[in-house]
Motif scaffolding. Sequence first.
Motif, PDB file in Angstrom:
ATOM      1  N   ILE A 126      37.302 -19.891  29.902  1.00 12.02           N
ATOM      2  CA  ILE A 126      36.608 -19.291  31.034  1.00 12.02           C
ATOM      3  C   ILE A 126      35.118 -19.529  30.823  1.00 12.02           C
ATOM      4  CG2 ILE A 126      36.139 -17.174  32.326  1.00 12.02           C
ATOM      5  CD1 ILE A 126      38.779 -16.076  31.317  1.00 12.02           C
ATOM      6  N   GLU A 127      34.486 -20.150  31.801  1.00 13.57           N
ATOM      7  CA  GLU A 127      33.064 -20.447  31.712  1.00 13.57           C
ATOM      8  C   GLU A 127      32.293 -19.531  32.649  1.00 13.57           C
ATOM      9  OE1 GLU A 127      32.781 -24.558  32.696  1.00 13.57           O
ATOM     10  OE2 GLU A 127      33.552 -25.231  30.769  1.00 13.57           O
ATOM     11  N   ILE A 128      31.297 -18.865  32.122  1.00 17.29           N
ATOM     12  CA  ILE A 128      30.438 -17.992  32.904  1.00 17.29           C
ATOM     13  C   ILE A 128      29.008 -18.454  32.631  1.00 17.29           C
ATOM     14  CG2 ILE A 128      29.809 -15.627  33.496  1.00 17.29           C
ATOM     15  CD1 ILE A 128      32.757 -16.165  31.224  1.00 17.29           C
ATOM     16  N   ALA A 129      28.458 -19.248  33.568  1.00 16.76           N
ATOM     17  CA  ALA A 129      27.165 -19.898  33.345  1.00 16.76           C
ATOM     18  C   ALA A 129      27.245 -20.691  32.039  1.00 16.76           C
ATOM     19  CB  ALA A 129      26.044 -18.869  33.369  1.00 16.76           C
ATOM     20  N   ASN A 130      26.370 -20.389  31.071  1.00 16.77           N
ATOM     21  CA  ASN A 130      26.395 -21.129  29.803  1.00 16.77           C
ATOM     22  C   ASN A 130      27.160 -20.389  28.707  1.00 16.77           C
ATOM     23  OD1 ASN A 130      24.446 -19.104  29.651  1.00 16.77           O
ATOM     24  ND2 ASN A 130      23.170 -20.247  28.215  1.00 16.77           N
TER      25      ASN A 130
END
Length: 364
Positions: A126-130
């Motif tokens: 899961i990617e949340i911004a960086n």
Amino acid sequence: MTLSRSLGILLLTLFSTVGCVKSVEQRDVTTGAIPDPTATPATVSFPQDEQAHDSRLEWWYHSGHLESESGREFGFHFVVFKSDDGLSEPNLVAQLGLLDLETGKHYDLSRAEAGFRSLGDSELNIEIANWVYGIGGRPGSHSFAVTTDEVSMKLSLTATSPVMLHNEIGWIPSEAGASYYYSWPRQDAVGLLILDGERIGLTGTGWFDHQWGDFFVLGKPAGWQWFAIQLDDGGSLMITEARGIDGNIVDTYGTYMSPEGEAKILRQESGGIELTATGEWTSPTTDATYPSGWTLRIDLLDLSLALEPVIKNQEVQGGLPAVSTYWEGKTRASGHQNGEPITANAYAELSGYVDPGPIEWMQR
């Protein structure tokens, strides 16, 4: 983090601040229509249920207690919230709370710009911004990587205990909807922290909660007090005290896992759970007044504990609306079990204590 907890915490409407709002065409309600019956819970299974679900709300939550080689102590909690209104792509919010016991500083960090991708059938990134949160193919295997100007942190966590299914089957019904809920109450934690340019290797013990379902987090006066307690004899204890929409306590329950990995379900009516706040703390940021310090007695376990936050101010807002603010803090405990002294590291979560902000149009 639990529905009845839980940090974690997050109103469904909160996510509409980071996603787009779509209109829905009105339609007539069929005469004689009745609400859908409560869903029959499915069996929680692994590794499938470590992954994301098609549900209104879901969160993956970690907390724990870390040390450097020199003995410098830290407490942390990291959580990813997912909200899905069925009208657009899921919205994600991630938060990291980090407590440096040497300086007494509490870092409150967050990201809300999300991308979502799944790798195979048994892994999820899961990617949340960086920021990146990873769920491995082995049940109870997780990792996260957080980068900000002040803090960079990478942590890998691996379960060392059996899974803890709450309410026997990992299913919690409530007046706000039903939720699946399980924990890995013991995880080995290994990682690297870069704090103000200093590189610090860390090891320690984590606790993991996963919760999902078609439910709502209602906000003040509804809410909860929740505790994840890691006893020094190897036992693990989750306790939740839940408040309903009128602010009154509607349920007190928990799960205890022995050092040998045997789970015991705790309920108020049969376990003799008594939780009492011994103090309070008022936030200088939100003006919310939280309980601060507790005594806990559980007759079924012949256990009594006094719990105290390591520091008072461990409030988590992460740039979200005030009503979504909660208190999530490293806590120490001591007392007696079966007549013998016992100590513990713990995390406490306090939800539903912050007043919602004023509605803008009402002030015109």
